[in-house]
Design a protein around this motif. Structure first.
Motif, PDB file in Angstrom:
ATOM      1  N   CYS A  33       0.810  -1.176   0.084  1.00 30.13           N
ATOM      2  CA  CYS A  33      -0.025   0.104  -0.062  1.00 30.13           C
ATOM      3  C   CYS A  33       0.826   1.423  -0.083  1.00 30.13           C
ATOM      4  CB  CYS A  33      -0.937   0.053   1.154  1.00 30.13           C
ATOM      5  SG  CYS A  33      -2.045  -1.060   1.380  1.00 30.13           S
ATOM      6  N   ASP A  78      -2.174   2.347  -4.613  1.00 29.64           N
ATOM      7  CA  ASP A  78      -2.292   3.790  -3.974  1.00 29.64           C
ATOM      8  C   ASP A  78      -3.449   4.473  -4.531  1.00 29.64           C
ATOM      9  OD1 ASP A  78      -1.972   5.942  -2.816  1.00 29.64           O
ATOM     10  OD2 ASP A  78       0.054   6.559  -3.695  1.00 29.64           O
ATOM     11  N   THR A  79      -4.601   4.719  -3.735  1.00 29.84           N
ATOM     12  CA  THR A  79      -5.492   5.453  -4.130  1.00 29.84           C
ATOM     13  C   THR A  79      -5.516   6.712  -4.039  1.00 29.84           C
ATOM     14  OG1 THR A  79      -6.548   5.141  -2.020  1.00 29.84           O
ATOM     15  CG2 THR A  79      -7.125   3.309  -3.757  1.00 29.84           C
ATOM     16  N   THR A 108      -6.733   5.674  -9.642  1.00 23.14           N
ATOM     17  CA  THR A 108      -8.092   5.708  -9.359  1.00 23.14           C
ATOM     18  C   THR A 108      -8.379   4.264  -8.562  1.00 23.14           C
ATOM     19  OG1 THR A 108      -8.413   4.811 -11.526  1.00 23.14           O
ATOM     20  CG2 THR A 108      -8.589   7.137 -11.252  1.00 23.14           C
ATOM     21  N   PRO A 109      -9.534   4.064  -7.881  1.00 23.72           N
ATOM     22  CA  PRO A 109      -9.846   2.631  -7.508  1.00 23.72           C
ATOM     23  C   PRO A 109      -9.696   1.725  -8.587  1.00 23.72           C
ATOM     24  CG  PRO A 109     -11.192   4.168  -6.351  1.00 23.72           C
ATOM     25  CD  PRO A 109     -10.315   5.181  -7.629  1.00 23.72           C
ATOM     26  N   VAL A 153      -6.281   0.742  -9.575  1.00 24.74           N
ATOM     27  CA  VAL A 153      -5.846  -0.312  -8.241  1.00 24.74           C
ATOM     28  C   VAL A 153      -6.340  -1.535  -8.480  1.00 24.74           C
ATOM     29  CG1 VAL A 153      -5.781  -0.683  -5.836  1.00 24.74           C
ATOM     30  CG2 VAL A 153      -5.375   1.621  -6.712  1.00 24.74           C
ATOM     31  N   ARG A 154      -7.631  -1.776  -8.896  1.00 26.48           N
ATOM     32  CA  ARG A 154      -8.098  -2.975  -9.022  1.00 26.48           C
ATOM     33  C   ARG A 154      -7.682  -3.721 -10.365  1.00 26.48           C
ATOM     34  NH1 ARG A 154     -13.143  -0.550  -6.896  1.00 26.48           N
ATOM     35  NH2 ARG A 154     -13.594   0.213  -9.007  1.00 26.48           N
ATOM     36  N   ARG A 192      -8.927   8.200   3.784  1.00 21.65           N
ATOM     37  CA  ARG A 192      -8.675   8.338   2.342  1.00 21.65           C
ATOM     38  C   ARG A 192      -7.537   7.954   2.143  1.00 21.65           C
ATOM     39  NH1 ARG A 192     -11.605  13.486  -0.225  1.00 21.65           N
ATOM     40  NH2 ARG A 192     -11.076  12.420  -2.175  1.00 21.65           N
ATOM     41  N   GLY A 193      -7.325   6.830   1.090  1.00 20.51           N
ATOM     42  CA  GLY A 193      -5.936   6.411   0.546  1.00 20.51           C
ATOM     43  C   GLY A 193      -5.345   5.559   1.666  1.00 20.51           C
ATOM     44  N   ASP A 220      -8.825   1.714   2.973  1.00 21.30           N
ATOM     45  CA  ASP A 220      -9.369   2.123   1.750  1.00 21.30           C
ATOM     46  C   ASP A 220      -8.917   0.975   0.552  1.00 21.30           C
ATOM     47  OD1 ASP A 220     -10.819   3.911   0.134  1.00 21.30           O
ATOM     48  OD2 ASP A 220      -9.038   4.985  -0.328  1.00 21.30           O
ATOM     49  N   ILE A 221      -7.587   0.684   0.540  1.00 22.40           N
ATOM     50  CA  ILE A 221      -7.195  -0.229  -0.251  1.00 22.40           C
ATOM     51  C   ILE A 221      -7.879  -1.718  -0.150  1.00 22.40           C
ATOM     52  CG2 ILE A 221      -5.294  -1.724  -1.167  1.00 22.40           C
ATOM     53  CD1 ILE A 221      -5.014   1.200  -1.866  1.00 22.40           C
ATOM     54  N   VAL A 278     -11.637  -1.212  -1.633  1.00 22.25           N
ATOM     55  CA  VAL A 278     -11.244  -1.138  -3.000  1.00 22.25           C
ATOM     56  C   VAL A 278     -11.422  -2.576  -3.524  1.00 22.25           C
ATOM     57  CG1 VAL A 278     -10.178  -0.383  -5.016  1.00 22.25           C
ATOM     58  CG2 VAL A 278     -10.616   1.276  -3.203  1.00 22.25           C
TER      59      VAL A 278
END
Length: 223
Positions: free
Chosen positions: A44, A66-67, A71-72, A75-76, A105-106, A110-111, A114
């Motif tokens: 992360c 890293d969000t 963008t999410p 990351v996905r 956030r971030g 959050d990861i 997501v």
């Protein structure tokens, strides 16, 4: 629904920095790779030091998630692409679980949200016993959009201490997935954005303790 077709995927996080998540993460990565599993490591945040160690241990490039800078959706996509042929995906968190650039956030949480993967919480149990129940209750119930695989306790003083910590988990219906006893040979220094490689840890001791004291088979067959 999991993003990758694999036996196991989870994010290793902690209530705060210095709890032992890096020790647990590198130990699990090394042990599972040694046993013949294809382990895909992730980290992360923008950390570029821990990823080098992940890559060396797993023989596969460790990928930053890293969000804040991505963008999410991106990351996905990274998670799916690099984990597609892996047996196990291990994401090492950063700082405390909910520490992000703007509140959470971030953050590592959050990861996990997501990617929709469970969190393995590593907790420094030194100088604490049943009070751990209150801390765990707060972390597990703070957000409803993330879920936990269980808890691993670090720096446990004795088997009696471990039993007391398991009681806290049982009362909260949180799965205890093992512990690591306090051992100076496992202590790893840190510096800005990662490990301090000028200090060496005893890797053989770490792998032995991970295999004996952590329910790693449960992690790779049920998560």
């Amino acid at each position: 629904m999991y993003l990758c077709s694999m036996k196991s995927q989870f994010l290793i996080a902690a209530p705060m920095s210095g709890s032992g998540k890096t020790t647990i993460a590198r130990g699990l990565m090394a042990l599972l790779t040694k046993k013949g599993f294809k382990v895909q490591p992730f980290k992360c945040g923008p950390d570029y030091i821990d990823t080098k160690f992940h890559t060396a241990v797993c023989g596969r490039p460790s990928i930053n998630l890293d969000t804040f800078m991505a963008t999410p959706a991106h990351v996905r996509e990274l998670f799916m692409r690099y984990g597609a042929d892996a047996d196990v995906c291990i994401v090492e968190g950063m700082m405390g679980l909910f520490d992000g650039y703007d509140r959470d956030r971030g953050s590592s949480a959050d990861i996990a949200r997501v990617l929709d993967i469970p969190i393995l919480l590593v907790v420094d149990a030194k100088s604490s016993a049943y009070s751990m129940a209150a801390l765990l209750s707060g972390f597990v119930n703070f957000r409803k959009d993330i879920h936990f695989a269980g808890v691993i306790f670090n720096k446990v003083g004795s088997e009696k201490h471990a039993q007391m910590l398991r009681q806290a988990c049982e009362d909260l219906k949180i799965e205890c997935l093992g512990y690591l006893q306090k051992n100076t040979l496992l202590e790893q220094g840190s510096r800005y954005l990662g490990l301090d490689f000028s200090e060496a840890t005893d890797d053989e001791t770490l792998l032995k303790l991970i295999e004996e004291q952590i329910e790693w088979k449960r992690l790779i067959t049920h998560l």
